[in-house]
Every structure is written in structure tokens, then in C-alpha cells.
Design a protein around this motif. Structure first.
Motif, short mmCIF file in Angstrom:
data_model
loop_
_atom_site.label_atom_id
_atom_site.label_comp_id
_atom_site.label_asym_id
_atom_site.label_seq_id
_atom_site.Cartn_x
_atom_site.Cartn_y
_atom_site.Cartn_z
N ALA A 159 -6.49 -3.05 2.12
CA ALA A 159 -7.12 -1.74 1.94
C ALA A 159 -8.64 -1.86 1.96
O ALA A 159 -9.32 -0.98 2.51
CB ALA A 159 -6.64 -1.10 0.64
N ALA A 160 -9.18 -2.93 1.40
CA ALA A 160 -10.64 -3.13 1.43
C ALA A 160 -11.12 -3.33 2.86
O ALA A 160 -12.14 -2.76 3.28
CB ALA A 160 -11.03 -4.32 0.55
N ARG A 161 -10.37 -4.13 3.64
CA ARG A 161 -10.74 -4.31 5.05
C ARG A 161 -10.59 -3.00 5.82
O ARG A 161 -11.41 -2.67 6.68
CB ARG A 161 -9.86 -5.40 5.69
CG ARG A 161 -10.22 -6.81 5.24
CD ARG A 161 -9.56 -7.88 6.12
NE ARG A 161 -8.13 -7.83 6.12
CZ ARG A 161 -7.34 -8.59 5.36
NH1 ARG A 161 -7.87 -9.45 4.53
NH2 ARG A 161 -6.03 -8.50 5.45
N ALA A 162 -9.55 -2.24 5.50
CA ALA A 162 -9.33 -0.95 6.15
C ALA A 162 -10.48 0.00 5.84
O ALA A 162 -11.00 0.68 6.74
CB ALA A 162 -8.00 -0.35 5.69
N HIS A 163 -10.90 0.05 4.59
CA HIS A 163 -12.01 0.93 4.19
C HIS A 163 -13.27 0.55 4.94
O HIS A 163 -13.99 1.41 5.45
CB HIS A 163 -12.21 0.84 2.68
CG HIS A 163 -13.25 1.78 2.17
ND1 HIS A 163 -14.55 1.38 1.95
CD2 HIS A 163 -13.19 3.10 1.88
CE1 HIS A 163 -15.24 2.41 1.53
NE2 HIS A 163 -14.44 3.47 1.47
#
Length: 179
Positions: A159-163
């Protein structure tokens, strides 16, 4: 993707890639509504998949139309929707309804995804259909707004990479959210 308004994201990938989990985490981080793509399937589609039969384009048409409508309705306020969007023509249909949509492809090896599907309980998608999903998967084109993010790691990390991928300035063909 325009930075003048809230992000509008389709979290895409094969079944078991983490679209629901990462999609919800991403929507929370972005402060926008989340929609579960599976909820847009007509009951006949769910029954067909439960029976171990893959969907064809005719089965997917009403489902894609519903998701396209959701995207169009959230074009200004933003949102995140989970949708496999495996084929380019499916993504083209979604983008025609919401031209500023950003496709976030959650990518993992067949072995990793198969292990995740086998551990999942209560979902209508049987593990036997995974190979058909990988066979149908068409990578994002250089001209499509989007990024590829690896699902190798815990959901919070993905999710952090996606954000980062969604909020970074667009660069054609980038992966893992890095320019």
C-alpha cells in the motif's frame, strides 16, 4: 493523472493479488471512497466462477459497465475501485468513462498468488481459475496512465508503494511507483 482533484484509481491484477486489501488501505491513505469490484458482478457471474468456469467477455460486459459508471460518478471527488481489468480493452472501457483514471497493477509471481488464493477462505474464485487469469493478463501499455507495484511483501508495504505510485508525477512505463 491530474493533481488538481482527488485521485481516481483502479487497483488491478489477477485474483489473489491483494486488490481488496491494498485498495482499502490506499483509499484510506488518499481519503477517498473505496468500492469492491466483486460487488458489481451479477449473481450469474459469481455462480459461474464458483462452479470453476472462467468468465468470458460477454459475462464481463455488464460488470465493466457498472464499474465504469462508478468511476464516472466519482470522477471529481476521487475514489479507488478494485477490478481485475486484465485486458487492455477492459481498461480502455473504464478509461473512456473516466479519462483521468490511474491503473495500479498489483504484480506477483504465479506461485505467490497461488499460495495466497489457497490460503483464502470464503471467496467465490477457486484456485483452479488462476491460470486463466494469468493467461488473460495484458500488461499496462506505455500509453496507459498507471504503474506496476510488486505484491512481494506485507500489504502495508504494498500500500505504501501504491500510494507513492499514485501520488508521484506520471512517468510512462514506471514500475513500483518510482519515476
Amino acid at each position: 493523472m491530474s493533481h488538481d482533484s482527488a485521485p481516481l484509481v483502479v487497483v488491478m491484477g489477477v485474483s489473489g493479488s491483494g486488490k481488496t486489501t491494498v485498495g482499502r488501505l490506499l483509499a484510506d491513505r488518499l481519503g477517498v471512497p473505496y468500492a469492491e469490484g466483486d460487488d458489481f458482478h451479477p449473481e450469474a457471474n459469481v455462480a459461474k466462477m464458483r462452479a470453476g468456469r472462467p468468465l468470458d467477455d460477454a459475462d464481463r460486459r455488464p460488470w465493466l459497465e457498472e464499474i465504469a459508471g462508478w468511476l464516472a460518478g466519482h470522477a471529481q471527488r476521487g475514489g479507488v475501485v478494485a477490478c481485475s481489468a486484465l485486458k487492455r480493452r477492459y481498461r480502455d472501457r473504464l478509461a473512456s468513462a473516466a479519462p483521468r483514471v490511474f491503473f495500479l497493477h498489483l504484480d506477483g509471481t504465479p506461485e505467490l498468488i497461488a499460495a495466497r488464493i489457497s490460503a483464502r477462505r470464503g471467496h467465490f474464485m477457486p484456485p483452479e481459475l488462476l491460470r486463466t487469469q494469468f493467461a488473460d493478463l495484458e500488461p499496462l501499455g506505455q500509453d496507459e496512465a498507471g504503474a506496476v507495484v510488486s505484491v512481494d511483501g506485507p500489504p502495508e508495504e504494498t500500500a505504501a508503494r501504491a500510494h507513492a505510485a499514485v501520488t508521484s508525477p506520471p512517468t510512462p512505463g514506471r514500475t513500483d511507483g518510482t519515476p
